[in-house]
Scaffold this motif. Structure first.
Motif, PDB file in Angstrom:
ATOM      1  N   ASN A  61      -4.618  -3.717   5.880  1.00 42.39           N
ATOM      2  CA  ASN A  61      -4.045  -2.702   4.987  1.00 42.39           C
ATOM      3  C   ASN A  61      -5.020  -1.567   4.652  1.00 42.39           C
ATOM      4  O   ASN A  61      -4.626  -0.398   4.691  1.00 42.39           O
ATOM      5  CB  ASN A  61      -3.489  -3.332   3.718  1.00 42.39           C
ATOM      6  CG  ASN A  61      -2.141  -3.989   3.942  1.00 42.39           C
ATOM      7  OD1 ASN A  61      -1.495  -3.782   4.966  1.00 42.39           O
ATOM      8  ND2 ASN A  61      -1.722  -4.801   2.996  1.00 42.39           N
ATOM      9  N   PRO A  62      -6.290  -1.843   4.327  1.00 49.07           N
ATOM     10  CA  PRO A  62      -7.207  -0.722   4.038  1.00 49.07           C
ATOM     11  C   PRO A  62      -7.420   0.195   5.245  1.00 49.07           C
ATOM     12  O   PRO A  62      -7.506   1.408   5.101  1.00 49.07           O
ATOM     13  CB  PRO A  62      -8.511  -1.421   3.631  1.00 49.07           C
ATOM     14  CG  PRO A  62      -8.105  -2.770   3.177  1.00 49.07           C
ATOM     15  CD  PRO A  62      -6.916  -3.133   4.020  1.00 49.07           C
ATOM     16  N   ARG A 108      -3.565   8.075   5.572  1.00 45.95           N
ATOM     17  CA  ARG A 108      -4.030   9.184   4.739  1.00 45.95           C
ATOM     18  C   ARG A 108      -4.493  10.348   5.621  1.00 45.95           C
ATOM     19  O   ARG A 108      -4.147  11.498   5.401  1.00 45.95           O
ATOM     20  CB  ARG A 108      -5.160   8.720   3.815  1.00 45.95           C
ATOM     21  CG  ARG A 108      -5.618   9.756   2.805  1.00 45.95           C
ATOM     22  CD  ARG A 108      -6.563   9.150   1.778  1.00 45.95           C
ATOM     23  NE  ARG A 108      -5.972   8.046   1.031  1.00 45.95           N
ATOM     24  CZ  ARG A 108      -5.089   8.187   0.042  1.00 45.95           C
ATOM     25  NH1 ARG A 108      -4.700   9.379  -0.317  1.00 45.95           N
ATOM     26  NH2 ARG A 108      -4.613   7.127  -0.583  1.00 45.95           N
ATOM     27  N   PRO A 136       0.812  -1.220   0.000  1.00 43.61           N
ATOM     28  CA  PRO A 136       0.000   0.000   0.000  1.00 43.61           C
ATOM     29  C   PRO A 136       0.849   1.274   0.000  1.00 43.61           C
ATOM     30  O   PRO A 136       1.926   1.324   0.590  1.00 43.61           O
ATOM     31  CB  PRO A 136      -0.801  -0.103   1.302  1.00 43.61           C
ATOM     32  CG  PRO A 136      -0.782  -1.546   1.662  1.00 43.61           C
ATOM     33  CD  PRO A 136       0.526  -2.073   1.149  1.00 43.61           C
ATOM     34  N   GLU A 137       0.330   2.280  -0.691  1.00 48.57           N
ATOM     35  CA  GLU A 137       0.976   3.594  -0.761  1.00 48.57           C
ATOM     36  C   GLU A 137      -0.055   4.672  -0.464  1.00 48.57           C
ATOM     37  O   GLU A 137      -1.240   4.508  -0.767  1.00 48.57           O
ATOM     38  CB  GLU A 137       1.559   3.843  -2.151  1.00 48.57           C
ATOM     39  CG  GLU A 137       2.644   2.898  -2.546  1.00 48.57           C
ATOM     40  CD  GLU A 137       3.232   3.223  -3.914  1.00 48.57           C
ATOM     41  OE1 GLU A 137       2.914   4.297  -4.481  1.00 48.57           O
ATOM     42  OE2 GLU A 137       4.002   2.393  -4.420  1.00 48.57           O
ATOM     43  N   VAL A 138       0.420   5.764   0.108  1.00 45.07           N
ATOM     44  CA  VAL A 138      -0.415   6.936   0.345  1.00 45.07           C
ATOM     45  C   VAL A 138       0.379   8.138  -0.159  1.00 45.07           C
ATOM     46  O   VAL A 138       1.547   8.306   0.198  1.00 45.07           O
ATOM     47  CB  VAL A 138      -0.743   7.113   1.847  1.00 45.07           C
ATOM     48  CG1 VAL A 138      -1.462   8.420   2.098  1.00 45.07           C
ATOM     49  CG2 VAL A 138      -1.570   5.946   2.350  1.00 45.07           C
ATOM     50  N   GLU A 187      -4.222   2.168   5.639  1.00 43.63           N
ATOM     51  CA  GLU A 187      -4.119   3.161   4.565  1.00 43.63           C
ATOM     52  C   GLU A 187      -4.998   4.381   4.858  1.00 43.63           C
ATOM     53  O   GLU A 187      -4.561   5.522   4.700  1.00 43.63           O
ATOM     54  CB  GLU A 187      -4.501   2.536   3.230  1.00 43.63           C
ATOM     55  CG  GLU A 187      -4.306   3.481   2.059  1.00 43.63           C
ATOM     56  CD  GLU A 187      -4.588   2.810   0.724  1.00 43.63           C
ATOM     57  OE1 GLU A 187      -4.769   3.559  -0.250  1.00 43.63           O
ATOM     58  OE2 GLU A 187      -4.646   1.561   0.648  1.00 43.63           O
ATOM     59  N   ARG A 188      -6.240   4.156   5.299  1.00 42.76           N
ATOM     60  CA  ARG A 188      -7.115   5.283   5.647  1.00 42.76           C
ATOM     61  C   ARG A 188      -6.524   6.090   6.804  1.00 42.76           C
ATOM     62  O   ARG A 188      -6.555   7.319   6.794  1.00 42.76           O
ATOM     63  CB  ARG A 188      -8.513   4.777   6.008  1.00 42.76           C
ATOM     64  CG  ARG A 188      -9.369   4.435   4.822  1.00 42.76           C
ATOM     65  CD  ARG A 188     -10.825   4.195   5.191  1.00 42.76           C
ATOM     66  NE  ARG A 188     -11.024   3.177   6.210  1.00 42.76           N
ATOM     67  CZ  ARG A 188     -11.116   1.863   5.966  1.00 42.76           C
ATOM     68  NH1 ARG A 188     -11.034   1.425   4.721  1.00 42.76           N
ATOM     69  NH2 ARG A 188     -11.311   1.009   6.946  1.00 42.76           N
ATOM     70  N   ARG A 193       4.885   4.504   1.755  1.00 47.78           N
ATOM     71  CA  ARG A 193       4.453   3.145   1.459  1.00 47.78           C
ATOM     72  C   ARG A 193       4.743   2.321   2.704  1.00 47.78           C
ATOM     73  O   ARG A 193       5.643   2.639   3.486  1.00 47.78           O
ATOM     74  CB  ARG A 193       5.106   2.569   0.222  1.00 47.78           C
ATOM     75  CG  ARG A 193       6.553   2.282   0.371  1.00 47.78           C
ATOM     76  CD  ARG A 193       7.151   1.734  -0.896  1.00 47.78           C
ATOM     77  NE  ARG A 193       8.537   1.414  -0.589  1.00 47.78           N
ATOM     78  CZ  ARG A 193       9.161   0.346  -1.001  1.00 47.78           C
ATOM     79  NH1 ARG A 193       8.557  -0.506  -1.792  1.00 47.78           N
ATOM     80  NH2 ARG A 193      10.410   0.112  -0.657  1.00 47.78           N
TER      81      ARG A 193
END
Length: 155
Positions: free
Chosen positions: A122-123, A130, A2-4, A126-127, A109
């Motif tokens: 991961n989701p 972010r 994952p990347e932000v 990621e949130r 990342r």
């Protein structure tokens, strides 16, 4: 992995934004989620090691990272060398814009390091990253517009 990536245009000159980005020890003063930051080894002005503690959606994450500073390109790259994530790295990039404005971009990342739970975690991570990144960019904007520096940077 994952990347932000988030960026923000700031009404301040690039030199002032770069100063705010690289003055990491003052992050807790303007970023609620940053509990503390300490430069562990700053003997090389272009490469340093720092320790971090950040509150991320109710969880405390702590790590040490190595930062490479490129004042000519206005890029500060970082890479976790010890800590709570399996992988955590990224960069701050400062880009001058017309009319004295500046774009600042934070890209990260990560890999949590729990393969069996990655699809679920991961989701969420990621949130959270972010949201944290957005707060960090707004903190950089506040400091760059105000022209604030930490006491350590002033001495």
């Amino acid at each position: 992995m994952p990347e932000v990536a988030l960026d923000l245009d700031i009404d301040a000159p690039a030199a002032r934004v770069w100063e705010a980005v690289t003055d990491i020890e003052r992050y807790p003063d303007s970023m609620e989620s940053v509990r503390w930051v300490k430069i562990i080894d700053g003997s090389d002005p272009l490469a340093r090691r720092s320790g971090w503690s950040v509150l991320l959606k109710g969880s405390i994450l702590e790590w040490e990272e190595v930062e490479r500073l490129d004042p000519d390109a206005l890029v500060m790259a970082f890479r976790q060398v010890a800590g709570d994530m399996e992988i955590f790295d990224g960069e701050w990039r400062v880009t001058p814009l017309p009319d004295g404005r500046t774009n600042v971009r934070l890209w990260t990342r990560f890999e949590i390091g729990i393969p069996l739970l990655a699809d679920m975690l991961n989701p969420v991570a990621e949130r959270s990253l972010r949201s944290n990144s957005r707060e960090m960019l707004l903190g950089i904007e506040r400091d760059a517009v105000a022209g604030r520096r930490s006491a350590a940077a002033q001495s």
